[in-house]
Design a protein around this motif. Structure first.
Motif, short mmCIF file in Angstrom:
data_model
loop_
_atom_site.label_atom_id
_atom_site.label_comp_id
_atom_site.label_asym_id
_atom_site.label_seq_id
_atom_site.Cartn_x
_atom_site.Cartn_y
_atom_site.Cartn_z
N LEU A 189 25.94 -6.97 27.68
CA LEU A 189 26.17 -7.88 28.81
C LEU A 189 27.55 -8.54 28.72
CD1 LEU A 189 24.84 -9.12 31.30
CD2 LEU A 189 23.98 -10.96 29.84
N GLN A 190 27.96 -8.89 27.50
CA GLN A 190 29.28 -9.50 27.32
C GLN A 190 30.39 -8.50 27.65
OE1 GLN A 190 29.90 -11.13 23.43
NE2 GLN A 190 31.75 -12.23 24.01
N ASN A 191 30.20 -7.26 27.22
CA ASN A 191 31.19 -6.22 27.52
C ASN A 191 31.30 -5.96 29.02
OD1 ASN A 191 31.85 -5.86 24.82
ND2 ASN A 191 30.34 -4.23 24.51
N VAL A 192 30.14 -5.99 29.69
CA VAL A 192 30.16 -5.82 31.15
C VAL A 192 30.93 -6.96 31.80
CG1 VAL A 192 28.71 -5.85 33.22
CG2 VAL A 192 28.05 -4.46 31.25
N LEU A 193 30.74 -8.19 31.31
CA LEU A 193 31.46 -9.34 31.85
C LEU A 193 32.97 -9.17 31.65
CD1 LEU A 193 31.49 -12.13 33.10
CD2 LEU A 193 31.17 -13.10 30.81
N ILE A 194 33.37 -8.75 30.45
CA ILE A 194 34.80 -8.53 30.18
C ILE A 194 35.35 -7.45 31.10
CG2 ILE A 194 36.45 -7.73 28.45
CD1 ILE A 194 34.64 -9.01 26.32
N GLN A 203 20.00 -10.11 35.15
CA GLN A 203 18.57 -10.31 35.38
C GLN A 203 17.78 -9.04 35.06
OE1 GLN A 203 18.37 -11.65 39.44
NE2 GLN A 203 18.74 -13.80 38.91
N ILE A 204 18.31 -7.88 35.47
CA ILE A 204 17.62 -6.61 35.17
C ILE A 204 17.57 -6.38 33.67
CG2 ILE A 204 17.81 -4.11 35.39
CD1 ILE A 204 19.01 -4.57 38.19
N LEU A 205 18.71 -6.62 32.99
CA LEU A 205 18.76 -6.42 31.53
C LEU A 205 17.80 -7.38 30.83
CD1 LEU A 205 20.27 -4.68 29.46
CD2 LEU A 205 21.90 -6.56 29.21
N ASN A 206 17.73 -8.60 31.31
CA ASN A 206 16.82 -9.58 30.72
C ASN A 206 15.37 -9.16 30.93
OD1 ASN A 206 16.30 -12.34 29.55
ND2 ASN A 206 15.34 -12.61 31.56
N LYS A 207 15.07 -8.62 32.12
CA LYS A 207 13.72 -8.16 32.40
C LYS A 207 13.34 -6.97 31.51
CE LYS A 207 9.93 -8.62 34.72
NZ LYS A 207 9.11 -9.83 34.54
N VAL A 208 14.30 -6.09 31.28
CA VAL A 208 14.06 -4.94 30.39
C VAL A 208 13.71 -5.43 28.98
CG1 VAL A 208 15.17 -3.00 29.24
CG2 VAL A 208 15.45 -3.31 31.70
N GLN A 209 14.46 -6.43 28.50
CA GLN A 209 14.18 -6.96 27.17
C GLN A 209 12.79 -7.58 27.09
OE1 GLN A 209 17.51 -9.53 25.96
NE2 GLN A 209 18.84 -8.31 27.27
N VAL A 269 27.59 -11.31 42.23
CA VAL A 269 26.24 -10.83 42.56
C VAL A 269 25.86 -9.66 41.66
CG1 VAL A 269 24.84 -9.74 44.35
CG2 VAL A 269 26.32 -11.66 44.94
N PHE A 270 26.81 -8.75 41.45
CA PHE A 270 26.55 -7.59 40.59
C PHE A 270 26.22 -8.03 39.17
CE2 PHE A 270 28.09 -4.55 37.44
CZ PHE A 270 27.39 -3.40 37.80
N TYR A 271 27.04 -8.97 38.63
CA TYR A 271 26.82 -9.41 37.25
C TYR A 271 25.49 -10.13 37.10
CZ TYR A 271 27.40 -11.93 32.87
OH TYR A 271 27.21 -12.44 31.60
N VAL A 272 25.20 -11.03 38.04
CA VAL A 272 23.94 -11.77 37.97
C VAL A 272 22.75 -10.82 38.08
CG1 VAL A 272 22.50 -13.48 39.16
CG2 VAL A 272 24.94 -13.92 38.84
N SER A 273 22.82 -9.85 38.98
CA SER A 273 21.74 -8.88 39.15
C SER A 273 21.59 -8.04 37.90
CB SER A 273 22.02 -7.98 40.35
OG SER A 273 22.13 -8.74 41.54
N PHE A 274 22.72 -7.58 37.34
CA PHE A 274 22.67 -6.77 36.12
C PHE A 274 22.07 -7.57 34.97
CE2 PHE A 274 24.55 -5.18 32.17
CZ PHE A 274 24.21 -3.83 32.24
#
Length: 414
Positions: A154-159, A34-40, A27-32
């Motif tokens: 986003l990839q670093n957050v996933l790792i 989505q927020i990052l995508n919205k910022v872009q 849930v955290f990753y998906v929310s993050f």
């Protein structure tokens, strides 16, 4: 026993915590994301809004030479002006030649449309929208930004989340083991005290029971010699009860030694076929109301404790006789895939389906129909003996149609 329960609790707790952690991190990753995508997307929309006048001037001003593209290598944003016929007329791009990639993917749009492109090792986010004046569509613009850094973030957050999941899983496992051990401690102490009491009581009660039984026999003999007419059924009842209590104490001692891993096995090569035939024939001589059938293969050799194997057979035969008023008790033994299989079947009252999973538990009694004589420990002891020999025991039964117990023991390697 407690080790198995403790490990089961550990796994249950660990799996529960793990599932919760996976759901939380997902849930955290998906929310993050989505927020990052919205910022872009907001950044691209903001760039488009801030350059609206520039786009209109291109359409209204002197016509630009077609297919003229200026490189803006020091920026992160770019744009293209597109005709109503979806032909790119002009643009300021970050990567030379990207206009050709965009041209092949252009489609008419009524609203904003976002799309990501992988080009020359970088990620480009492009928004395409129509440019209208007085309700008329002049053409389209494609506005984009280089979002490679955001994708890398986003990839670093996933790792990081995966590493956190791995480390947390190890911690959860250790914590679950500790909590399971902690919660089992008082139960184990209570169980040990109870088991010690049962063992001590069983030892202490066997002597007075032996005295009572021998005294009853002596009293019975004296009554005969004196010619006293003492009620025979009363004497028999007293002797039967003494035997019943002695049998229960012996069973309790056996189970107690099993719990403490104190049963000593005298393992030798045993001709199981011969043991089955002799034990069944001896048992059949004491039973008059039932027919016995034997079907035993020759030379079923196993490595076992002969006395315990005989006791196991006695338990199953006694169980079959106890719950069979009339009919047949069948004993079959044969070889199958490296195993010696023993089947003891009767035509008795059977066992209800809901009781089958529990009949090997101590003191468990099925319905009142089966609640006859016995301690309720025989099948539990039978299972212990089977497992001590690395075997398995199964049961199949149907009410009013009989019961079949099947034992599997490893055959001796030839």
């Amino acid at each position: 026993m407690f080790k198995k329960i403790q490990m089961r609790l550990t796994w249950m707790n660990a799996i529960s915590y793990f599932i919760f952690l996976v759901l939380f991190l997902t849930v955290f990753y998906v929310s993050f994301a989505q927020i990052l995508n919205k910022v872009q997307e907001n950044m691209v929309e903001s760039y488009a809004a801030n350059n609206t006048d520039k786009f209109f001037n291109i359409y209204k001003g002197p016509p630009k030479p077609p297919n003229r593209f200026e490189l803006e290598v020091d920026q992160v944003s770019f744009f293209y002006v597109i005709s109503k016929d979806l032909e790119i007329l002009y643009g300021e791009e970050l990567h030379e030649g990207f206009n050709k990639v965009l041209q092949t993917n252009l489609t008419p749009v009524e609203t904003k449309q976002f799309k990501r492109y992988e080009y020359e090792g970088e990620t480009l986010l492009v928004m395409t929208q129509a440019v209208r004046m007085k309700g008329e569509t002049l053409g389209y613009i494609a506005v984009g930004q280089n979002v490679t850094l955001y994708e890398a973030l986003l990839q670093n957050v996933l790792i990081l989340l995966v590493m956190l999941l791995i480390v947390s899983s190890i911690g959860i496992g250790l914590l679950s083991y500790f909590l399971a051990k902690k919660s089992m401690a008082p139960i184990q102490i209570s169980y040990e005290q109870q088991r010690q009491f049962v063992a001590n009581a069983s030892h202490e009660l066997r002597t007075p029971l032996a005295v009572i039984y021998s005294s009853l026999e002596l009293f019975e003999e004296q009554m005969k010699q004196q010619g006293t007419n003492y009620p025979r059924d009363t004497m028999d009842d007293m002797k039967n009860e003494a035997n019943y209590m002695n049998e229960m104490l012996s069973s309790l001692l056996t189970l107690t030694r099993s719990d403490q891993n104190q049963i000593e096995l005298n393992i030798n090569e045993v001709d199981l076929s011969n043991v089955i035939i002799q034990r069944t024939r001896r048992f059949a001589k004491t039973v008059q109301h039932l027919a016995f059938q034997l079907d035993v293969a020759d030379e079923l050799m196993v490595e076992a404790d002969k006395i315990l194997v005989e006791e196991l057979l006695y338990i199953l035969l006694k169980n079959a006789v106890t719950y069979t008023q009339e009919g047949t008790v069948s004993v079959r033994a044969y070889e199958e895939v490296g195993l010696a299989k023993i089947e003891v079947a009767d035509t008795g009252i059977g066992i209800a389906e809901e009781d089958l999973p529990y009949i090997f538990e101590r003191f468990y009694r099925a319905d009142k129909i089966r609640n006859k004589s016995g301690t309720g420990l025989g099948l539990a002891i039978g299972k212990v003996i089977t497992e001590l020999h690395n075997g398995q025991i199964y049961v199949q039964s149907e009410l009013s149609k009989g019961t079949t117990f099947t034992i599997e023991l490893p055959l001796k390697h030839k």
